[in-house]
Design a protein around this motif. Structure first.
Motif, PDB file in Angstrom:
ATOM      1  N   LYS A 114       1.845 144.947 -21.994  1.00  0.00           N
ATOM      2  CA  LYS A 114       2.946 143.894 -22.462  1.00  0.00           C
ATOM      3  C   LYS A 114       2.911 143.591 -23.952  1.00  0.00           C
ATOM      4  O   LYS A 114       3.983 143.347 -24.531  1.00  0.00           O
ATOM      5  N   ARG A 115       1.790 143.405 -24.496  1.00  0.00           N
ATOM      6  CA  ARG A 115       1.581 143.236 -25.812  1.00  0.00           C
ATOM      7  C   ARG A 115       2.337 144.092 -26.714  1.00  0.00           C
ATOM      8  O   ARG A 115       2.937 144.063 -27.497  1.00  0.00           O
ATOM      9  N   LEU A 133       8.707 135.177 -29.829  1.00  0.00           N
ATOM     10  CA  LEU A 133       9.453 134.450 -28.756  1.00  0.00           C
ATOM     11  C   LEU A 133      10.504 135.249 -28.225  1.00  0.00           C
ATOM     12  O   LEU A 133      10.992 135.284 -27.118  1.00  0.00           O
ATOM     13  N   TRP A 152      12.423 141.206 -23.081  1.00  0.00           N
ATOM     14  CA  TRP A 152      11.608 141.694 -21.728  1.00  0.00           C
ATOM     15  C   TRP A 152      11.727 140.873 -20.536  1.00  0.00           C
ATOM     16  O   TRP A 152      11.784 141.489 -19.385  1.00  0.00           O
ATOM     17  N   THR A 153      11.840 139.649 -20.708  1.00  0.00           N
ATOM     18  CA  THR A 153      12.053 138.610 -19.385  1.00  0.00           C
ATOM     19  C   THR A 153      13.372 139.128 -19.040  1.00  0.00           C
ATOM     20  O   THR A 153      13.564 139.359 -17.781  1.00  0.00           O
ATOM     21  N   GLU A 186       9.839 138.446 -26.417  1.00  0.00           N
ATOM     22  CA  GLU A 186       9.364 138.003 -25.036  1.00  0.00           C
ATOM     23  C   GLU A 186      10.751 137.801 -24.175  1.00  0.00           C
ATOM     24  O   GLU A 186      10.722 138.286 -23.169  1.00  0.00           O
ATOM     25  N   ARG A 187      11.598 137.080 -24.731  1.00  0.00           N
ATOM     26  CA  ARG A 187      13.007 136.839 -24.109  1.00  0.00           C
ATOM     27  C   ARG A 187      13.600 138.036 -23.707  1.00  0.00           C
ATOM     28  O   ARG A 187      14.172 138.239 -22.465  1.00  0.00           O
ATOM     29  N   LEU A 233      -2.579 145.755 -18.214  1.00  0.00           N
ATOM     30  CA  LEU A 233      -1.184 145.108 -17.954  1.00  0.00           C
ATOM     31  C   LEU A 233      -0.727 144.381 -19.213  1.00  0.00           C
ATOM     32  O   LEU A 233       0.361 144.502 -19.921  1.00  0.00           O
ATOM     33  N   HIS A 234      -1.962 143.390 -19.521  1.00  0.00           N
ATOM     34  CA  HIS A 234      -1.524 142.899 -20.762  1.00  0.00           C
ATOM     35  C   HIS A 234      -1.391 143.551 -22.146  1.00  0.00           C
ATOM     36  O   HIS A 234      -0.657 143.312 -22.912  1.00  0.00           O
TER      37      HIS A 234
END
Lengths: 202, 202, 202, 202
Positions: free
Chosen positions: B133-134, B161, B167-168, B164-165, B129-130
């Motif tokens: 995600k990466r 960052l 995909w959040t 990341e935002r 999963l990591h």
DNA sequence: TATGAATGAGGGTTCATTCAT
DNA sequence: AATGAATGAACCCTCATTCAT
């Protein structure tokens, strides 16, 4: 022993729910067995079934209580805040201050979102989910409208849509909290700034 | 001395995976049984076990392939786009153009996020999963950095960052898609505007 | 082993039913457990559930088959008899010739009547019971009417009522067969004489 | 130093037995639970176990009492009758006058015969059953012999066998009473006529 | 390769009985 | 004597997996 106070019974229920939560957290609802809960709680199987009529009921009660507790907490805190801004701040901070790598919190997140997804397949549960979602959206919507009335927030903003956006962000962040390298705090703070900036009147 | 060609085998596997997906979508991984998959696929139980050694393996393969397909698709499309902006646009549009109330899509979302949460409890899966995600974060990070280098995007922005935002936001929106009254399109579009506005140089 | 003939499957079913019958006979439907049947049949639990979907279904099938077998047997024999008298004779003799203290027969009686009483509480089963009863009454009624038409039997006799009387007698005798000192043979023979005497034209 | 009187205890027992009967009637001995009886009686579980040491004991007591009551009733009535004929008449009429479709009566029949069949499997119970049966046969046998001595009934009749025949008929009719379309009254009356006709001297 | 019958550990739930109060 | 919470063995049934054919 019988003829026991209501508090005693409530306490027992809580005890069971605590054990159940840990089991569900560790294995998931389906995989956790009643025997797991029995073992963890130290009670007998029959005792547990005296308080809950099924594993599903335990699950439901667990989540309902968690949700209710949240609402109560929010409303309690909102009473202390005067401005809409400070209420929104409080809401964001409730999540910002949560320790993202706290074991318990992660477990709670996983169980909670699993429950949501699980509910998707049962019309009754889906209905409950909807109701809860509506209440959450209202909660924020009310704050936004209050802010708009007070001139704190932009007037020309679709308040409900903006409330939806809030929970979208929160759920997104929560979900990513399960990745231990997720910069939870930073991402959420930036999203908060972005969100509030657009909300507030210039 | 394989009797049948690799293509034949691959075809069979796909067939099984398709059936499995529908079953998992309808009932969830735990609740869907091998018999469900057998019934849906029209194959025999033994046949299925010839291609996959367990129900879990089917689940894994299913999700791995879905992810891989996504990556391939993204990369294929990115080759056609020249600017970072248009790539970001493409990414957002991939989600904006998805029909939020399409039954299949919702089922996919549920299965997919259930899998993520499920993976949380298994170190091996969590590792996968990591990695995934990466890779997703990198995908966006690369675009942002490319945009920064080209002067399209703000220079002083923490690109990872910001990735990341992205995909959040996407996961938040996806998750809410399970509520049939969620203004998916509107929320996502506004989030997109908000996101890109901050990204782009004035 | 799979891909097995219909006969094989039917044989297995019979095997299970045989074991189940012995268990029900020994302990009664409620008290006999699936594990009893498993142990007695030497099969695995799963195997049994491949052939029957529940303990209740086994019970039902058992009794339905017994009933059907009876009807088939009766009809087969009736074909050989020319007169109504000889048919009535055959029917009585079927019970007269039964060994009243045969262990198997007694067990059958107990299981059978227990089933009837049990059925009393389930509308569906009661319906089946009624149908069976109606068929049995018809069977005898037809014979009586045939006898009346042929002049063998009294004309002014309510044939259906008289048919009911037949089964009343048989069930009464059967029920008493569970007492090992019951003069089964003598009582039944006298009842037979009494019954036929009134039936036949002087 | 009993705190409560014997009558009080007896009363409680009756209360429990009444509730138990209704529960057994509605669901059968095996299926009715102690909780059912608790709920129906309004007493506590512990209270019931103060009066009876097990569910089985309740069942036994219930049936024993019913039987005893029957005998007392018969003997009380026989005292009023002078002739053997009128006693036989009384016996038959006891059943003829029973409302065959009375819910309570049917329930009683079912529970009663279930108990008989159940007893079949327990040597102790079977013994009791035998004793009861013997007493019932004697009851009728005595009447027949009395009638024979008084010249009311045929002399050359095996009185005990004829007594057996009586109960065979009664049980047959009772058993059929569970079919709501059974012409209970007509069948029993005809059987009575048939029975008495053969019994009485011409 | 394919078939599907067989396996059996393990699941959720029930319920007669006990016993501290 | 009365209460009803607690016990836990036992129940029916499921289902991922195996394997003889």
């Amino acid at each position: 022993m019988p003829i026991v106070s209501e508090e005693y019974k409530e306490e027992k229920k809580e005890q069971i729910l605590d054990s159940a939560f840990e089991c569900f957290a560790k294995k998931g609802f389906q995989t956790a067995t009643m025997d797991d809960i029995v073992a963890h709680s130290g009670m007998s199987k029959g005792a547990i079934y005296n308080y809950f009529s099924s594993k599903e009921e335990i699950y439901l009660d667990l989540l309902t209580r968690a949700t209710d507790k949240n609402f109560v907490q929010y409303n309690k805190h909102f009473a202390k805040h005067r401005t809409a801004s400070s209420k929104m701040d409080y809401l964001f901070n409730a999540y910002l201050s949560a320790n993202p790598i706290d074991r318990n919190r992660l477990e709670y997140i996983v169980v909670f979102y699993e429950f949501n997804l699980h509910s998707t397949r049962d019309p009754d549960l889906l209905k409950q989910l909807h109701d809860r979602k509506r209440k959450l959206v209202s909660l924020v919507n009310d704050i936004i409208q209050e802010g708009q009335e007070q001139g704190e927030f932009k007037q020309d903003l679709a308040s409900e849509l903006y409330a939806e956006r809030f929970w979208t962000i929160i759920d997104g962040v929560n979900l990513h909290a399960v990745y231990d390298d997720f910069p939870y705090y930073d991402v959420l703070r930036e999203l908060k700034d972005m969100y509030l900036q657009e909300l507030k009147s210039e």
